[in-house]
Enzyme design. Structure first.
Site, PDB file in Angstrom:
ATOM      1  N   GLU A 293       0.885  -1.174   0.000  1.00 21.40           N
ATOM      2  CA  GLU A 293       0.000   0.000   0.000  1.00 21.40           C
ATOM      3  C   GLU A 293       0.911   1.209   0.000  1.00 21.40           C
ATOM      4  O   GLU A 293       1.766   1.344   0.875  1.00 21.40           O
ATOM      5  CB  GLU A 293      -0.915  -0.015   1.222  1.00 21.40           C
ATOM      6  CG  GLU A 293      -1.907  -1.181   1.227  1.00 21.40           C
ATOM      7  CD  GLU A 293      -2.807  -1.220  -0.017  1.00 21.40           C
ATOM      8  OE1 GLU A 293      -3.088  -0.163  -0.607  1.00 21.40           O
ATOM      9  OE2 GLU A 293      -3.202  -2.335  -0.405  1.00 21.40           O
ATOM     10  N   CYS A 327      -1.615   8.767   4.192  1.00 18.10           N
ATOM     11  CA  CYS A 327      -1.637   8.447   2.771  1.00 18.10           C
ATOM     12  C   CYS A 327      -2.955   8.885   2.156  1.00 18.10           C
ATOM     13  O   CYS A 327      -3.053   9.152   0.966  1.00 18.10           O
ATOM     14  CB  CYS A 327      -1.437   6.957   2.587  1.00 18.10           C
ATOM     15  SG  CYS A 327      -2.522   6.002   3.638  1.00 18.10           S
TER      16      CYS A 327
HETATM   17  P1  NAD Z   1       9.130   5.130   2.948  1.00 17.60           P
HETATM   18  O1  NAD Z   1       8.818   4.522   1.628  1.00 17.60           O
HETATM   19  O2  NAD Z   1      10.169   6.182   3.023  1.00 17.60           O
HETATM   20  O3  NAD Z   1       9.580   3.991   3.968  1.00 17.60           O
HETATM   21  C1  NAD Z   1       8.777   2.856   4.195  1.00 17.60           C
HETATM   22  C2  NAD Z   1       9.660   1.763   4.735  1.00 17.60           C
HETATM   23  O4  NAD Z   1      10.521   1.270   3.704  1.00 17.60           O
HETATM   24  C3  NAD Z   1      10.582   2.192   5.866  1.00 17.60           C
HETATM   25  O5  NAD Z   1      10.621   1.166   6.839  1.00 17.60           O
HETATM   26  C4  NAD Z   1      11.918   2.352   5.162  1.00 17.60           C
HETATM   27  O6  NAD Z   1      13.017   2.220   6.035  1.00 17.60           O
HETATM   28  C5  NAD Z   1      11.867   1.211   4.176  1.00 17.60           C
HETATM   29  N1  NAD Z   1      12.763   1.301   3.025  1.00 17.60           N
HETATM   30  C6  NAD Z   1      13.127   2.398   2.333  1.00 17.60           C
HETATM   31  N2  NAD Z   1      13.920   2.050   1.295  1.00 17.60           N
HETATM   32  C7  NAD Z   1      14.033   0.688   1.318  1.00 17.60           C
HETATM   33  C8  NAD Z   1      14.686  -0.296   0.495  1.00 17.60           C
HETATM   34  N3  NAD Z   1      15.376   0.075  -0.585  1.00 17.60           N
HETATM   35  N4  NAD Z   1      14.577  -1.599   0.847  1.00 17.60           N
HETATM   36  C9  NAD Z   1      13.882  -1.976   1.941  1.00 17.60           C
HETATM   37  N5  NAD Z   1      13.219  -1.095   2.737  1.00 17.60           N
HETATM   38  C10 NAD Z   1      13.297   0.211   2.431  1.00 17.60           C
HETATM   39  O7  NAD Z   1       7.736   5.642   3.525  1.00 17.60           O
HETATM   40  P2  NAD Z   1       7.426   6.478   4.844  1.00 17.60           P
HETATM   41  O8  NAD Z   1       7.974   7.860   4.687  1.00 17.60           O
HETATM   42  O9  NAD Z   1       7.760   5.725   6.067  1.00 17.60           O
HETATM   43  O10 NAD Z   1       5.824   6.543   4.756  1.00 17.60           O
HETATM   44  C11 NAD Z   1       5.168   7.488   3.970  1.00 17.60           C
HETATM   45  C12 NAD Z   1       4.671   6.886   2.685  1.00 17.60           C
HETATM   46  O11 NAD Z   1       3.846   5.759   2.977  1.00 17.60           O
HETATM   47  C13 NAD Z   1       3.799   7.832   1.882  1.00 17.60           C
HETATM   48  O12 NAD Z   1       4.107   7.732   0.524  1.00 17.60           O
HETATM   49  C14 NAD Z   1       2.382   7.324   2.163  1.00 17.60           C
HETATM   50  O13 NAD Z   1       1.447   7.647   1.158  1.00 17.60           O
HETATM   51  C15 NAD Z   1       2.611   5.864   2.277  1.00 17.60           C
HETATM   52  N6  NAD Z   1       1.553   5.210   3.053  1.00 17.60           N
HETATM   53  C16 NAD Z   1       0.607   4.508   2.365  1.00 17.60           C
HETATM   54  C17 NAD Z   1      -0.440   3.898   3.043  1.00 17.60           C
HETATM   55  C18 NAD Z   1      -1.499   3.131   2.306  1.00 17.60           C
HETATM   56  O14 NAD Z   1      -2.241   2.397   2.951  1.00 17.60           O
HETATM   57  N7  NAD Z   1      -1.590   3.263   0.996  1.00 17.60           N
HETATM   58  C19 NAD Z   1      -0.508   4.010   4.429  1.00 17.60           C
HETATM   59  C20 NAD Z   1       0.490   4.721   5.099  1.00 17.60           C
HETATM   60  C21 NAD Z   1       1.525   5.314   4.395  1.00 17.60           C
END
Ligand code: NAD
Length: 542
Positions: A293, A327
């Site tokens: 998501e 989000c």
């Molecule tokens: P992010 O993508 O920066 O990080 C998410 C996770 O991925 C973190 O744990 C991060 O450390 C990890 N990560 C980053 N790069 C990685 C890689 N190369 N390999 C493995 N893991 C990696 O997101 P964020 O800033 O924590 O959250 C915000 C984002 O999440 C926004 O885009 C928001 O829209 C989305 N979000 C979506 C929903 C939904 O249900 N659609 C819900 C909540 C948040």
């Protein structure tokens, strides 16, 4: 133990109001004071061990970054490997545990969050993620508890779903096996409930999990983990590690036992992961389940018949609660010219009443954004808009001296596809496009094609024909569609959540379809009186 056991029917957790003078407010304030007075030393949880590397990373409230909440121990590639090994070691006993025993663990965790740890998990979320009391309550307490209780109910519904047809002498059964290998749960900073749900949903279905939270959410993630353990989760079923994302992904996605990804986070990161999985597809024992998501650019489309007061309230709550870091947050609004003067007047007046500041002062509606990186990114959008000559209707200022505070900002789009109408900013910045009333029928194509996302969207209309038209025309523009309500605040069991296109795989968090992804079905056909001769009657001579 013999019996077809019923689990307690899931009901949504009541939301506490935290009104002045209430007992819950006093309890929460006490929990905040207690947490503030301590400095936590947070280990990783791998198998039966609490792992401390000595490489420490500081945790601070986003609204008061000089204060230290504690430190967590940063891991490296060796810890990723250890976590995978611990998960695989725990697998045989865990997948053999009867489902009702697994259910008991997660139902107990729900109860612990509802009672003993309610204030502690809310206080952690308020301090470390800068959510105000109400935003913490609906996330860290209620949504988390709902995920646990409803998922247990969905699990039993899945298991009881059996082949509809049986014939004489044959018994057909469906068994819902966990996946072979391990599941990788990667969680975002913005919801404590999501952080709890992504590792527990697969674990509930009998899987073992390596869980990597966002580094800005470790403070509440470690408390989740402690409570899961107190609820009876055996060692190694969920392994919590704080390792750099790309380094972690590099090991996990090359591992033959990798069998599923449960991700919530940004679209870019998810696409990188999917690509890596694709590159390594021949390495895996099974085709991995990929559930993600991701981002959103969520809209509110107002019709000329909209209830103007309701529209203004929805804009403010939808765009600025939790600083727009949901989000689902409304970030682009389309308003017809005929009602704009009155909506504008009400909106500007209401915006002037919003208070911005630390979560520990309960009068603040808006708090700090999560960290300096987010602050710099969001403020650069505001700076660019100013440079572009965009009208700033409200807000537009920011200050990171004490906390990462950005005034709730409303921009007036100079064109319908101005940058801030299209890109996910993930902060308290909303852009409004005022359209000619006669253009109503053209708005659907514009709303639908303005961003790559399709997560949430809302229409405001008291005219049922207009609402009907929009509901049909925008059917692929959002996975969660609202009529006369803000596009945020989905409740588990009531509005299953998730979107399509760039917003994710739409496997609806906290719903039966999501849990199904963590199972691999085995069909069992048992024949009581099998044929003893291969010849069919038609083969016989006339
Ligand atoms: P992010 O993508 O920066 O990080 C998410 C996770 O991925 C973190 O744990 C991060 O450390 C990890 N990560 C980053 N790069 C990685 C890689 N190369 N390999 C493995 N893991 C990696 O997101 P964020 O800033 O924590 O959250 C915000 C984002 O999440 C926004 O885009 C928001 O829209 C989305 N979000 C979506 C929903 C939904 O249900 N659609 C819900 C909540 C948040």
């Amino acid at each position: 133990m013999n019996g077809f056991f019923n689990t307690p029917p899931a009901v949504n957790e009541p939301v506490y109001a935290y009104a002045p003078g209430s007992a819950e407010r006093a309890h929460l304030k006490a929990a905040l004071a207690e947490a503030r007075a301590q400095e936590l030393d947070v280990p990783m949880f791998i198998g039966s061990e609490e792992v401390r590397t000595g490489k420490l990373q500081r945790m601070a409230p986003p609204h008061d970054h000089a204060h230290t909440l504690g430190h967590f121990h940063v891991g490296d590639a060796s810890h990723v490997k250890q976590a995978i090994a611990a998960a695989m070691a725990a697998k045989p006993a865990w997948e053999a545990m009867p489902w009702e025993q697994r259910a008991g663990i997660f139902l107990k965790a729900a109860e612990l969050f509802s009672s003993k740890y309610r204030y502690a998990i809310n206080a952690a979320t308020m301090l470390a993620q800068s959510k105000n009391a109400y935003q913490a309550e609906i996330d860290a307490a209620c949504e988390l508890i709902d995920f646990l209780n409803f998922n247990v109910q969905f699990m039993t519904e899945i298991y009881s779903d059996q082949p509809p047809a049986q014939t004489k002498g044959i018994w057909n059964r469906l068994e819902y096996r966990p996946l072979e290998g391990f599941v990788f749960a990667v969680t975002p900073f913005n919801f404590t409930a999501i952080s709890g749900n992504l590792p527990t949903a697969p674990a509930m279905m009998g899987n073992v999990v390596v869980w990597k939270p966002s580094e800005t959410q470790v403070y509440s993630a470690q408390l989740l983990m402690r409570v899961f353990k107190e609820a009876g989760l055996p060692d190694g079923v969920i392994n919590l590690i704080y390792t750099p994302g790309p380094e972690t992904g590099d090991i996990v996605f090359k591992h033959p036992e990798f069998s599923g990804l449960h991700f919530t986070g940004s679209t870019g990161v998810f696409r990188t992961m999917w690509k890596l999985i694709g590159e390594n597809i021949a390495t895996y024992k099974s085709y991995p389940r990929i559930v993600g998501e991701t981002g959103g650019k969520d809209f509110i489309l107002a019709h000329a018949s909209a209830d103007q007061k309701a529209l203004v309230a929805a804009i403010i709550r939808g765009a600025f609660e939790f600083q727009g870091q949901k989000c689902s947050a409304a970030s682009r609004v389309y308003i017809p010219k005929s009602i704009w003067p009155i909506v504008k007047e009400m909106l500007v007046a209401e915006m002037a009443t919003l208070k911005v500041g630390p979560t520990e002062d309960f009068g603040n509606f808006v708090n700090a954004v999560i960290d300096e990186r987010a602050f710099d990114k969001i403020s650069s959008y505001i700076d660019q808009a100013k440079k572009d000559g965009v009208e700033v209707l409200c807000g537009g200022s920011y200050d990171k001296s004490k906390g990462y505070f950005i005034q709730p900002t409303i921009l007036m789009a100079p064109s319908a596809r101005y940058r801030t109408m299209c890109e996910e900013i993930f902060g308290p910045v909303l852009t409004i496009w005022v359209y000619e009333d006669a253009d109503w029928a053209n708005m659907f194509e514009l709303v639908d094609s303005t961003s790559e996302y399709a997560l949430t969207g809302a229409i405001f209309s008291q005219n049922r024909y207009a609402a009907t038209e929009a509901t049909w025309a925008l059917r692929n523009s959002a996975g969660n569609f609202y009529i006369n309500d803000k596009p945020t605040g989905a409740v588990v069991g009531q509005q299953p959540f998730g979107g399509g296109r760039g917003s994710g795989t739409n496997d609806k968090a906290g719903a039966k379809v999501n849990l199904l992804r963590w199972t691999s079905q085995r069909t069992i056909k048992e024949t009581f009186n099998p044929p003893t001769d291969y010849r069919y009657p038609f083969l016989s001579e006339e």
